[in-house]
Design a protein around this motif. Structure first.
Motif, PDB file in Angstrom:
ATOM      1  N   PHE A 729      -2.009  12.604  -1.438  1.00 11.61           N
ATOM      2  CA  PHE A 729      -2.656  11.307  -1.587  1.00 11.61           C
ATOM      3  C   PHE A 729      -3.465  11.269  -2.885  1.00 11.61           C
ATOM      4  O   PHE A 729      -3.930  12.296  -3.362  1.00 11.61           O
ATOM      5  CB  PHE A 729      -3.602  11.050  -0.411  1.00 11.61           C
ATOM      6  N   PHE A 730      -3.621  10.060  -3.408  1.00  7.40           N
ATOM      7  CA  PHE A 730      -4.451   9.877  -4.589  1.00  7.40           C
ATOM      8  C   PHE A 730      -5.920   9.933  -4.154  1.00  7.40           C
ATOM      9  O   PHE A 730      -6.336   9.177  -3.270  1.00  7.40           O
ATOM     10  CB  PHE A 730      -4.124   8.523  -5.222  1.00  7.40           C
ATOM     11  N   PHE A 735     -11.527   9.675  -8.207  1.00  5.67           N
ATOM     12  CA  PHE A 735     -11.030   8.928  -9.367  1.00  5.67           C
ATOM     13  C   PHE A 735     -11.251   7.426  -9.184  1.00  5.67           C
ATOM     14  O   PHE A 735     -10.325   6.694  -8.850  1.00  5.67           O
ATOM     15  CB  PHE A 735      -9.542   9.210  -9.582  1.00  5.67           C
ATOM     16  N   PRO A 736     -12.482   6.958  -9.395  1.00  5.25           N
ATOM     17  CA  PRO A 736     -12.689   5.508  -9.397  1.00  5.25           C
ATOM     18  C   PRO A 736     -12.066   4.945 -10.678  1.00  5.25           C
ATOM     19  O   PRO A 736     -11.717   5.716 -11.568  1.00  5.25           O
ATOM     20  CB  PRO A 736     -14.214   5.384  -9.419  1.00  5.25           C
ATOM     21  N   PRO A 737     -11.941   3.621 -10.769  1.00  3.20           N
ATOM     22  CA  PRO A 737     -11.427   3.067 -12.027  1.00  3.20           C
ATOM     23  C   PRO A 737     -12.264   3.601 -13.191  1.00  3.20           C
ATOM     24  O   PRO A 737     -13.483   3.677 -13.098  1.00  3.20           O
ATOM     25  CB  PRO A 737     -11.623   1.564 -11.846  1.00  3.20           C
ATOM     26  N   VAL A 772      -6.242   8.236  -0.753  1.00  3.62           N
ATOM     27  CA  VAL A 772      -6.608   9.055   0.405  1.00  3.62           C
ATOM     28  C   VAL A 772      -7.489   8.253   1.363  1.00  3.62           C
ATOM     29  O   VAL A 772      -7.518   8.497   2.558  1.00  3.62           O
ATOM     30  CB  VAL A 772      -7.277  10.381  -0.050  1.00  3.62           C
ATOM     31  N   SER A 773      -8.168   7.234   0.832  1.00  2.00           N
ATOM     32  CA  SER A 773      -9.003   6.390   1.699  1.00  2.00           C
ATOM     33  C   SER A 773      -8.133   5.595   2.676  1.00  2.00           C
ATOM     34  O   SER A 773      -8.624   5.107   3.680  1.00  2.00           O
ATOM     35  CB  SER A 773      -9.849   5.440   0.851  1.00  2.00           C
ATOM     36  N   LYS A 777      -5.777   9.920   8.562  1.00  2.00           N
ATOM     37  CA  LYS A 777      -6.971  10.546   9.142  1.00  2.00           C
ATOM     38  C   LYS A 777      -8.183  10.266   8.271  1.00  2.00           C
ATOM     39  O   LYS A 777      -8.063  10.009   7.088  1.00  2.00           O
ATOM     40  CB  LYS A 777      -6.766  12.057   9.285  1.00  2.00           C
ATOM     41  N   ASP A 778      -9.362  10.347   8.890  1.00  2.00           N
ATOM     42  CA  ASP A 778     -10.571  10.061   8.118  1.00  2.00           C
ATOM     43  C   ASP A 778     -10.827  11.164   7.103  1.00  2.00           C
ATOM     44  O   ASP A 778     -10.492  12.319   7.317  1.00  2.00           O
ATOM     45  CB  ASP A 778     -11.779   9.893   9.042  1.00  2.00           C
ATOM     46  N   VAL A 779     -11.418  10.775   5.994  1.00  2.00           N
ATOM     47  CA  VAL A 779     -11.756  11.734   4.948  1.00  2.00           C
ATOM     48  C   VAL A 779     -13.235  12.060   5.065  1.00  2.00           C
ATOM     49  O   VAL A 779     -14.000  11.297   5.629  1.00  2.00           O
ATOM     50  CB  VAL A 779     -11.453  11.158   3.533  1.00  2.00           C
TER      51      VAL A 779
END
Ligand SMILES: *[C@@H]1O[C@H](CO)[C@@H](O)[C@H](O)[C@H]1NC(C)=O
Length: 836
Positions: A729-730, A735-737, A772-773, A777-779
């Motif tokens: 997953f990303f 990595f926000p914008p 990934v958000s 499953k929860d992160v």
């Protein structure tokens, strides 16, 4: 890591163990019959005022402790005849193991975390499967004498090693196969002089052990070939060899430095810390290799890493996941051969503050709950810096001028090329293309002829071909590199900026507006230049001494400086040529740097205090006069820490020219402000360390920063990654914008006439990846609990005393007096194993 002295406001510490997943988490056993779990502070010196968790009281003194090797927050404690297994986060015991006929002498988890072994004064060795039943599943008569004994699992194998005494009261080592636990496979007597301290030279390798005894000698215990899969270990042999290394002083204790702290590039496979009466002596084991330029994978196969493979509940419910493997971490060469004599150097127990490396990724629920009890930590704490493959290095650099002034970073780079000054009278600069790694030709390469020594230089962020060079002759020259790189010597600059009356300290391009450059000079002014007209447009005043560093705010409206006159200043250059604000800066006069942090609302200054300790200072940018809101000591070293701040993660990387270590902190705007992350260390000092734009990072590998490391004759890329489980997953939390800072948001004229603008933002998510958000499953969610960490004052003598007794209790021989007689060497032949 640096040597830490810990002192605890409780009574006598009887044993202690660090969590394998969080080096700041320490469990201690004490004479007051309790087990305490402490969360040490990140700066390595402060001590928690009280334990985060107290377990027990047990019926009697807690004699031994060991954290579980795969599950998070599981701890075994031994007190009297009883072993208890704790779920630390839940603060409750999972089970109690009974069956011991007398006092416990040691306990040890098997590496896979399923079984636990004990040795006992009733001379029995026992194996428990704690999740199946609270009684021993196997037991056997161990050693004939009931003096001190120890049990050690051999790696993840089914073999056990026990150390004890025979009838003759001689020390002996026995090898056991737990699948046939009725008799030992072989045994080997050591000498009758007692007082050995045993250190598994590499816990992941069953073959090589170090026994440190009487003054002057270190012994090697080497295991011969173990027959794998056969019915018994025929031909197995234990060999004890006396190492030539002469150590000073009587060994009081010894400990193995964590594998992650070893100097892998120098082929250091193990480091033992020997504790004597007055010294801690690091003894380093290296394998001689012709080339130390590359990573020798054969020496360092993957080993158990620092991520838990299960939570305490999962493990208790029957989970048997194996530990995740960490790459490029030390294990021993399979046959233990080729080891050089260890080198040792004396260091007195350091009282200097040292920043510890941390580990312990908050991936499981129990770890998170532990952390919410014990205080905040960074999700980047496991950040791992790695030098990329040799194919990406530029090598055979010659004649570099590595004595650039303190205000200069030593070299500068953008995503395409780097510039580095050469040793020469005419201030020559070499330009190297990152797209052309490899060995440079022996013949000289085309250079820029600056004509005067380089004071500072930087690339234009909006024009990858344009390099600004500040000279010692007070002029700034603007050079244009042809696309594809320098083909011939460059003699004529595109422009020369004249105006300063003395040598220049440093220069910096505007972050938003094209063609705007700021410079500071010995003439105590900061000038702002318009490169299109080649004219000075603003001249800022107010400094009364050397200007160590200047930094534009990310929005380009403000400019901060830190000066030798002890002040931090903030200008709004378009409004006033005088500082808008100022406040107290670092006291030390060796140098300082300033960067903007936390959305441009804070200033981070690195400098020296009056005792020449390297420190970090955090200021609120709108109230400089109030002084720093947080100050942190990093270490003691002469070169200024050069910060690189990553806006997207709020992580700052700090290292000095000539350092071997890059410190990493996440900056947060509430206490404790600096969250320490794993640092990056290298074998030899770097001459410069420069970070590249975010777009050079491989987000699929969770690489959140990429840098270039300049060495004596090479440049190598170093990447910083965050270990993540769901790498498919990303990782959008990391990595926000990101700011498109490589495109101008304004023209020089627009900025000069009062306009402001904002950069575009870029989403780094590759098209084929899901954030990934949005993963099923929860992160992990980060929580900051209030932290109350206070320093307790104790004298150095007291600290030494406590460290010594704690280490002796942990590692020394508890029952035997230490031998006073000197040790006689033993021929290797005498130690060939005898079957037991
Ligand atoms: C190296 O550079 C510094 C300034 O950057 C200069 O003062 C010094 O003379 C240079 N050394 C040589 C040998 O070129």
């Amino acid at each position: 890591p640096g040597i830490k002295l810990l002192l605890f406001p409780s009574d006598t510490v009887t044993d202690f163990d660090f969590s394998p997943f969080d080096q700041l988490l320490l469990a201690t056993g004490s004479a007051d019959k309790t087990v305490k779990v402490w969360c040490l502070s990140e700066n390595g010196q402060d001590l928690p005022a009280s334990a985060g968790v107290i377990l027990g009281p047990e019926g009697c003194q807690v004699d031994m402790l060991q954290f579980h090797s795969t599950a998070d927050g599981v701890l075994a404690s031994g007190a009297g005849r009883r072993v208890k297994i704790w779920d630390v986060a839940q603060q409750q015991s999972l089970t109690e193991l009974e069956s011991h006929g007398d006092q416990l002498q040691s306990l040890a988890w098997k590496q896979d975390g399923a079984l636990l072994g004990t040795s006992c004064k009733d001379k029995k060795l026992r194996i428990f499967d704690p999740r199946a039943k609270p009684t021993a599943s196997q037991s056997v008569q161990g050693h004939e004498n009931n003096k001190d004994s120890r049990l050690i699992w051999m790696d993840a194998s089914d073999y056990l090693l026990s150390v004890g005494f025979n009838q003759m009261r001689e020390r002996e080592v026995k090898l056991w196969d737990t699948r046939r636990f009725s008799h030992s496979l072989l045994s080997c007597a050591l000498d009758s002089s007692s007082g050995y301290v045993w250190v598994p030279l590499c816990p992941g390798n069953p073959r090589v052990w170090v026994a440190m005894g009487t003054p002057g000698c270190i012994h090697w215990l080497r295991l011969g070939r173990l027959a794998r899969g056969g019915s018994c270990a025929v031909g197995a042999a234990l060999t004890l060899s006396v190492n030539q290394c002469v150590t000073e002083g009587k060994t009081q204790g010894a400990a193995l430095v964590p594998k992650l702290a070893l100097d892998v590039m120098a082929c250091e496979v193990a480091r033992v810390l020997q504790l004597t009466d007055s010294f801690i002596v690091p003894i380093s084991y290296t394998v001689p290799r012709k080339s130390v330029q590359e990573f020798h994978e054969d020496l360092f196969p993957d080993s158990a890493g620092t991520l838990p493979s299960a939570s305490s509940q999962e493990w208790w419910a029957g989970d048997n996941k194996q530990p995740s493997l960490t790459h490029h971490v030390v294990l021993f060469p399979q046959d233990g051969s080729g080891l050089s004599s260890p080198s040792s150097s004396l260091t007195s127990p350091s009282m200097a503050p040292s920043v510890s490396t941390t580990s312990g990724f908050a991936s499981s629920s129990s770890q998170r709950s532990l952390q919410s009890i014990l205080g905040p930590s960074s999700k980047f704490r496991h950040a791992q810096g790695t030098v990329l493959h040799r194919d990406t290095h530029i090598t055979n650099l010659k004649g570099l001028n590595l004595t650039t002034p303190g205000e200069c970073n030593g070299f500068c780079a953008n995503q395409q090329r780097l510039a580095v000054p050469l040793l020469s009278a005419g201030g020559q600069i070499a330009i190297l293309e990152l797209s052309k790694p490899g060995r440079l030709p022996d013949t000289s390469i085309p250079t820029i002829q600056n004509g005067t020594p380089v004071a500072d230089f930087c690339w234009d962020p909006f024009d990858l071909q344009r390099l600004a060079v500040a000279g010692e002759d007070a002029k700034i020259r603007i050079w244009r590199i042809p696309p594809g790189g320098l083909q011939k010597m460059l003699l004529e600059p595109e422009a020369v900026l004249r105006g300063h009356t003395e040598k220049i300290y440093s220069i910096q391009f505007h972050p938003q507006a094209a063609d705007i450059l700021a410079s500071s000079s010995y003439d105590m002014t900061v000038r702002i230049w318009d490169l299109r007209t080649k004219q000075e447009v603003l001249c800022l005043k107010g400094h009364t001494d050397q200007i160590f560093s200047l930094a534009w705010s990310p929005d380009g409206r403000k400019l901060a400086t830190v000066s030798k006159d002890g002040r931090v200043r903030l200008y709004k250059p378009r409004q006033s040529l005088e500082p808008e604000q100022d406040g107290p800066g670092p006291e030390g006069s060796r140098g300082a740097r300033v960067v903007w942090a936390c959305g441009g609302h804070y200033l981070l200054v690195s400098g020296f205090d009056s005792r020449s300790e390297r420190q970090l200072y955090l200021y609120k940018a709108d109230s400089l006069s109030a002084g720093p809101i947080a100050v942190g000591t990093v270490d003691v070293s002469p070169s200024t820490l050069i910060p690189f701040y990553d806006e997207d993660t709020s992580v700052v990387f700090l290292t000095g020219k000539g350092d071997t270590r890059v410190f990493v902190y996440e900056i947060v705007t509430e206490a404790p402000f600096f969250l320490e992350c794993n640092s990056f260390s290298s074998s030899d000092p770097h001459k410069g360390f420069v970070f590249l734009p975010k777009t050079t990072c491989n987000v699929r590998e969770v690489e959140f920063a990429r840098a270039l490391r300049l060495r004596q004759s090479s440049v190598e890329p170093v990447v910083f990654k965050v270990p993540r489980v769901k790498k498919e997953f990303f990782q959008d939390d990391i990595f926000p914008p990101t700011t498109v800072w490589w495109e101008p948001a304004l023209t020089a004229t627009a900025w000069l006439t009062g306009s402001n603008a904002q950069h575009q933002m870029l989403n780094l998510q590759p098209k084929d990846m899901t954030p990934v958000s949005e993963a099923p499953k929860d992160v992990p969610v980060r929580k900051y609990a209030p932290s109350s960490v206070y320093l307790e004052e104790k004298s150095d003598e007291q600290k030494k005393e406590e460290l010594l007794s704690a280490m002796v209790a942990k590692l020394g021989n508890r029952e035997d007096p230490l031998p006073q007689d000197s040790f006689e060497g033993v021929d290797e032949d005498e130690w060939v194993g005898r079957h037991g």
